[in-house]
Design a protein around this motif. Structure first.
Motif, short mmCIF file in Angstrom:
data_model
loop_
_atom_site.label_atom_id
_atom_site.label_comp_id
_atom_site.label_asym_id
_atom_site.label_seq_id
_atom_site.Cartn_x
_atom_site.Cartn_y
_atom_site.Cartn_z
N GLN A 1 -27.16 -16.20 4.20
CA GLN A 1 -28.36 -15.70 4.44
C GLN A 1 -27.72 -14.60 5.24
O GLN A 1 -26.66 -15.51 6.62
CB GLN A 1 -29.81 -15.44 5.77
CG GLN A 1 -30.92 -15.02 5.37
CD GLN A 1 -31.61 -15.97 5.86
OE1 GLN A 1 -31.70 -16.95 5.86
NE2 GLN A 1 -32.63 -15.09 6.60
N VAL A 2 -27.55 -13.16 6.01
CA VAL A 2 -26.76 -12.88 6.60
C VAL A 2 -27.92 -12.92 8.32
O VAL A 2 -29.52 -12.63 8.30
CB VAL A 2 -26.56 -11.68 6.40
CG1 VAL A 2 -26.46 -10.61 7.86
CG2 VAL A 2 -24.84 -11.18 5.75
N GLN A 3 -27.57 -13.53 9.04
CA GLN A 3 -28.04 -13.41 10.43
C GLN A 3 -27.22 -12.78 11.37
O GLN A 3 -25.48 -13.25 11.93
CB GLN A 3 -28.54 -14.26 11.23
CG GLN A 3 -29.62 -15.83 9.69
CD GLN A 3 -29.78 -16.49 10.67
OE1 GLN A 3 -29.23 -18.07 11.11
NE2 GLN A 3 -31.71 -17.05 10.59
N LEU A 4 -28.24 -11.73 12.46
CA LEU A 4 -26.89 -11.27 13.53
C LEU A 4 -28.43 -11.43 14.83
O LEU A 4 -29.51 -11.55 14.64
CB LEU A 4 -27.01 -9.65 13.45
CG LEU A 4 -25.79 -9.81 12.23
CD1 LEU A 4 -26.88 -9.06 11.49
CD2 LEU A 4 -25.09 -8.31 12.91
N VAL A 5 -27.51 -12.11 15.58
CA VAL A 5 -28.67 -12.67 16.41
C VAL A 5 -27.83 -11.96 18.06
O VAL A 5 -26.78 -12.51 18.80
CB VAL A 5 -29.03 -14.29 16.94
CG1 VAL A 5 -30.02 -14.56 18.43
CG2 VAL A 5 -29.74 -15.22 15.54
N ALA A 23 -24.14 -13.05 17.75
CA ALA A 23 -23.33 -14.23 16.93
C ALA A 23 -24.08 -14.35 15.74
O ALA A 23 -25.18 -13.67 15.45
CB ALA A 23 -24.24 -15.28 18.04
N THR A 24 -22.77 -14.08 15.14
CA THR A 24 -22.53 -13.61 13.45
C THR A 24 -22.98 -14.96 12.84
O THR A 24 -22.52 -15.82 13.51
CB THR A 24 -22.43 -12.60 13.12
OG1 THR A 24 -21.33 -12.51 13.05
CG2 THR A 24 -22.44 -11.47 14.19
N GLY A 112 -25.57 -1.93 7.37
CA GLY A 112 -27.07 -2.66 6.05
C GLY A 112 -27.81 -4.08 6.88
O GLY A 112 -28.72 -4.24 6.01
N ALA A 113 -26.96 -4.28 8.08
CA ALA A 113 -27.60 -5.78 8.39
C ALA A 113 -27.62 -5.26 10.24
O ALA A 113 -26.63 -4.81 10.91
CB ALA A 113 -27.19 -7.11 8.23
#
Length: 124
Positions: A1-5, A23-24, A112-113
């Motif tokens: 799962q793509v996550q970007l914080v 942070a990805t 896209g994210a």
């Protein structure tokens, strides 16, 4: 799962500085260009800065040239935005975004994210 914080936002006086981090996880960070977007109250989202996957190329909107610097650490899977000489007009929610390939695009639909964002408020 793509996550970007995102992190690093806050309240700062005009002329101050902040360093945003993104942070990805969940994807091969080092093969994708990345961007920082911002949305000010009542305004459309705009691409502030972008960087290619290998950091050889970068882009800035005119309003932040010479004040903001976008960088990335492909070993840490993290994107950064160093912001100096902040102005009240920089007040916005800043979000990082993943592009669809190694070269950045200026078109928002090419990203896209997105992260949830970190608030930057510049006021005296």
């Amino acid at each position: 799962q793509v996550q970007l914080v995102e992190s690093g936002g806050g309240l700062v006086q005009p002329g101050g500085s902040l360093r945003l981090s993104c942070a990805t996880s969940g994807f091969n960070f080092d093969i994708y260009a990345m961007g920082w977007f911002r949305r000010a109250p009542g305004k459309a989202s705009e691409l502030v800065a972008a960087i290619s996957s290998n950091a050889d190329n970068s882009y800035y909107i005119d309003a932040v040239k010479g004040r903001f610097t976008i960088t990335r650490d492909n070993d840490l899977n993290t994107l950064y935005l160093e912001m100096n000489d902040l102005r009240p007009e920089d007040t916005a929610l800043y979000s990082c975004a993943k592009s669809q390939g190694p070269l950045f695009s200026l078109a928002p639909h090419s990203y896209g994210a997105w992260g949830q964002g970190t608030q930057v408020t510049v006021t005296s």
